[in-house]
Enzyme design. Structure first.
Site, short mmCIF file in Angstrom:
data_model
loop_
_atom_site.label_atom_id
_atom_site.label_comp_id
_atom_site.label_asym_id
_atom_site.label_seq_id
_atom_site.Cartn_x
_atom_site.Cartn_y
_atom_site.Cartn_z
N SER A 271 0.85 -1.18 0.00
CA SER A 271 0.00 0.00 0.00
C SER A 271 0.89 1.24 0.00
O SER A 271 1.94 1.26 0.64
CB SER A 271 -0.90 0.01 1.24
OG SER A 271 -1.49 1.28 1.43
N LYS A 277 0.42 -3.62 4.87
CA LYS A 277 -0.59 -4.35 4.09
C LYS A 277 0.02 -5.29 3.06
O LYS A 277 1.09 -5.04 2.51
CB LYS A 277 -1.53 -3.37 3.38
CG LYS A 277 -2.43 -2.58 4.33
CD LYS A 277 -3.56 -1.92 3.57
CE LYS A 277 -4.58 -2.96 3.11
NZ LYS A 277 -5.68 -2.35 2.37
N ASN A 279 -1.90 -6.74 -0.02
CA ASN A 279 -3.18 -6.72 -0.72
C ASN A 279 -3.32 -7.84 -1.75
O ASN A 279 -2.32 -8.27 -2.35
CB ASN A 279 -3.36 -5.37 -1.43
CG ASN A 279 -3.49 -4.22 -0.45
OD1 ASN A 279 -4.18 -4.32 0.55
ND2 ASN A 279 -2.80 -3.12 -0.73
N ARG A 310 -26.78 -7.71 -44.91
CA ARG A 310 -25.57 -7.02 -44.43
C ARG A 310 -25.99 -5.90 -43.52
O ARG A 310 -26.88 -5.13 -43.85
CB ARG A 310 -24.77 -6.46 -45.62
CG ARG A 310 -23.41 -5.86 -45.26
CD ARG A 310 -22.39 -6.94 -44.94
NE ARG A 310 -22.29 -7.89 -46.03
CZ ARG A 310 -21.62 -7.70 -47.17
NH1 ARG A 310 -20.97 -6.56 -47.36
NH2 ARG A 310 -21.58 -8.61 -48.10
#
Length: 445
Positions: A271, A277, A279, A310
Site C-alpha cells: 500500500s 498491508k 493486498n 448485411r
C-alpha cells in the site's frame, strides 16, 4: 497497449490481436483466395502467384491504411486499394484479379476466424496448464479441513481440496464448451456481396480455400452471427469462472480470515499509505476483468439482430469489442495461473478458524446424531436451544451439552461429533469423483 498492459492483459497474447497481425490475417485470406481461384482456372496461375507474393505485411503502409479505414467503413477496402497498387507495380495485368468476387466482409470475417483459431490454441494451452495446477492443489489439500461458508457465515467443515475441486470443475466445463463450439465457430466466410456466391466463388473454390486455411466451410453467415456470439459467450463464462476463483481467494486473504495468501514478490501487494498491508492485487485485477467482460459479451449478443443480408452498424460493433473481450480473457487466464501456482495455503489458520464459533459449526452433526432417539423436530429444537445458550454464556456448544444434557452423549461420542474430520460429509468422495471424471475425460480425448 495501455498503461495497464501488464495488469489486465497477457503481453504474450497481444501479438495475436494487434492491428499488424490482423492485417496479416487479411493478407493471408486474399492470397489463399487467389490461389484457389487459379487452381480452378478462374484466374491465371501467374496472377495468383504474384498476388500471393505481394500479400506480405512488409509491403503495407499500416499507418496509411489506418488513416483511410473510416473512408470505406472497414479495413478491407483500403487494404485492397494498397494491394492493387502494389500488384500493378509488379505486374499490371495481375492487379485486376485481386479480391475477385469477394466482398469486404468475406475477407474481414475469415480473417477474424483465423485470429480466433490462433487465440483458441493459446486458450487451450493455458487452460490445460490451469487445470494441471488446480489438480495439484486439490491433491495437496484433499484432506486439509477448513470451514465452509454460506452467505459469508461459518457453516460446516469441508476441505480446501473440495473448494479447489469446484474451481477445477468450472475450468473443465469451459474446456468442454470450447471443444464443443470449435466446429461451429471456425467457419470460412466466402459468399460475395449478398451471400449468394457468384461465378468467381464456386463451391470448389470455397472448399479449396477452406482446406488451405484449415477452417470449416458451411453456409453464409454475413448477418447470422451465432458463431461469434457463442465464442463470446464462452469467453464470458470463462471470465466468470476465473472471477469466482479470484473472489474466493481474496475473501480468504482478509485479515480476519488469513487462510491463504497470494504468492509474495518484491513490491507486490503493498500500500502507498500503509506499509503493513499485503493486498490481493492479482485477485483484484482478475475480478476487474470479470466485471468488465459481461458487458462486452452483451454487446456481441446485442449485435446479433442484424438487418437483411448485411448490417449497417451491428457487424461493425463486433470488431473492437471481440478483440477486447479476447484480450481481457487472456489476461485473466494468465494471471489466474500465476495466482494458483504461487498460492500460499495457511493450514494452521484454517484449523484455528474452525474453532472460532466454539463448536456451533457442529450443531447439524449433533442434531443428526440425536434424530434416531428423539426424532428430527425434537432433536433440532434441543440443539437450537443449546446453541443460543452457548452464545449467551460465551461457552462452547460441547460444554453446554455436557453441562445441561449429560445423559444424551458420552464423552467419547461428543469428541467424535466435534472432530472436524468427522463432519466433512462426502467431501473426500466428491473430490475423488471429480478427479476420476477428469481422468476419464482426458483418456477419451
Amino acid at each position: 497497449m495501455s498503461l495497464y498492459r501488464k495488469a489486465f492483459y497477457a503481453e504474450e497474447f497481444e501479438s495475436l490481436v494487434g492491428d499488424r497481425q490482423f492485417v496479416q490475417y487479411m493478407l493471408r485470406v486474399e492470397a489463399a483466395l487467389a490461389k484457389s481461384q487459379a487452381k480452378y482456372k478462374i484466374i491465371p496461375d501467374t496472377a495468383a502467384q504474384i498476388i500471393a507474393d505481394c500479400c506480405q505485411i512488409q509491403f503495407i503502409d499500416l499507418e496509411k491504411l489506418i488513416s483511410e479505414v473510416h473512408l470505406g467503413g472497414n479495413a478491407a477496402i483500403p487494404l485492397v486499394l494498397q494491394l492493387t497498387r502494389i500488384i500493378k507495380n509488379n505486374h499490371f495485368d495481375s492487379s485486376k484479379y485481386i479480391h475477385l468476387g469477394a466482398t469486404s466482409q468475406d475477407i474481414i470475417d475469415t480473417a477474424t476466424i483465423l485470429q480466433i483459431k490462433d487465440c483458441y490454441l493459446w486458450f487451450e494451452q493455458k487452460l490445460n496448464r490451469l487445470q494441471e495446477v488446480l489438480i495439484k492443489l486439490t491433491n495437496q489439500h484433499r484432506n486439509t479441513p477448513m470451514i465452509g461458508r454460506t452467505l459469508l457465515q461459518h457453516a460446516r467443515p469441508i476441505t480446501f481440496g473440495l473448494k479447489s475441486s469446484t474451481w477445477l470443475q468450472s475450468i473443465v466445463h469451459t474446456q468442454e464448451r470450447m471443444r464443443d463450439c470449435k466446429h461451429r465457430v471456425l467457419k470460412i466466410q466466402l459468399f460475395g456481396a449478398v451471400g449468394s456466391g457468384n461465378e468467381y466463388l464456386p463451391k470448389e473454390v470455397v472448399e479449396d480455400m477452406s482446406s488451405s486455411l484449415e477452417i470449416a466451410h458451411d453456409f453464409p453467415w454475413h448477418s447470422i452471427r451465432d458463431n461469434i456470439a457463442e465464442w463470446a459467450s464462452t469467453l464470458g463464462i470463462l471470465n466468470g469462472s476465473l472471477g469466482k476463483i479470484a473472489k474466493d481467494i481474496s475473501l480468504l486473504m482478509q485479515t480476519e480470515v488469513g487462510e491463504v495468501s497470494e504468492g509474495s514478490a518484491e513490491g507486490k501487494g503493498g500500500s502507498s499509505a500503509m506499509p503493513h498491508k499485503r493486498n490481493p492485487v492479482t485477485c483484484a485485477l482478475i475480478i476487474a476483468n470479470s466485471t468488465r467482460t459481461p458487458h462486452l459479451v452483451a454487446s456481441i449478443l446485442s449485435s446479433m439482430t442484424q438487418e437483411h443480408e448485411r448490417s449497417a452498424g451491428l457487424w461493425q460493433a463486433e470488431w473492437e469489442v471481440l478483440t477486447q473481450l479476447m484480450s481481457l480473457t487472456a489476461g485473466s487466464l494468465f494471471h489466474t495461473i500465476d495466482l494458483i501456482e504461487n498460492l500460499e495455503v495457511h493450514e494452521e489458520k484454517m484449523t484455528f478458524n474452525l474453532e472460532m464459533t466454539k463448536g456451533l459449526i457442529y450443531a447439524e452433526q449433533v442434531s443428526n446424531a440425536l434424530t434416531t432417539t428423539l426424532g428430527k423436530m425434537q432433536a433440532n429444537e434441543l440443539v437450537q436451544k443449546a446453541c443460543k445458550l452457548a452464545f449467551k454464556k460465551n461457552k462452547s456448544l460441547k460444554e453446554v451439552l455436557i453441562e445441561f444434557h449429560p445423559d444424551l452423549f458420552s464423552g467419547a461420542i461428543l469428541d467424535e461429533l466435534f472432530n472436524p474430520v468427522n463432519s466433512l460429509g462426502n467431501s473426500l468422495d466428491l473430490i475423488d469423483l471429480m478427479l476420476a471424471r477428469h481422468d476419464q475425460h482426458e483418456n477419451k480425448l
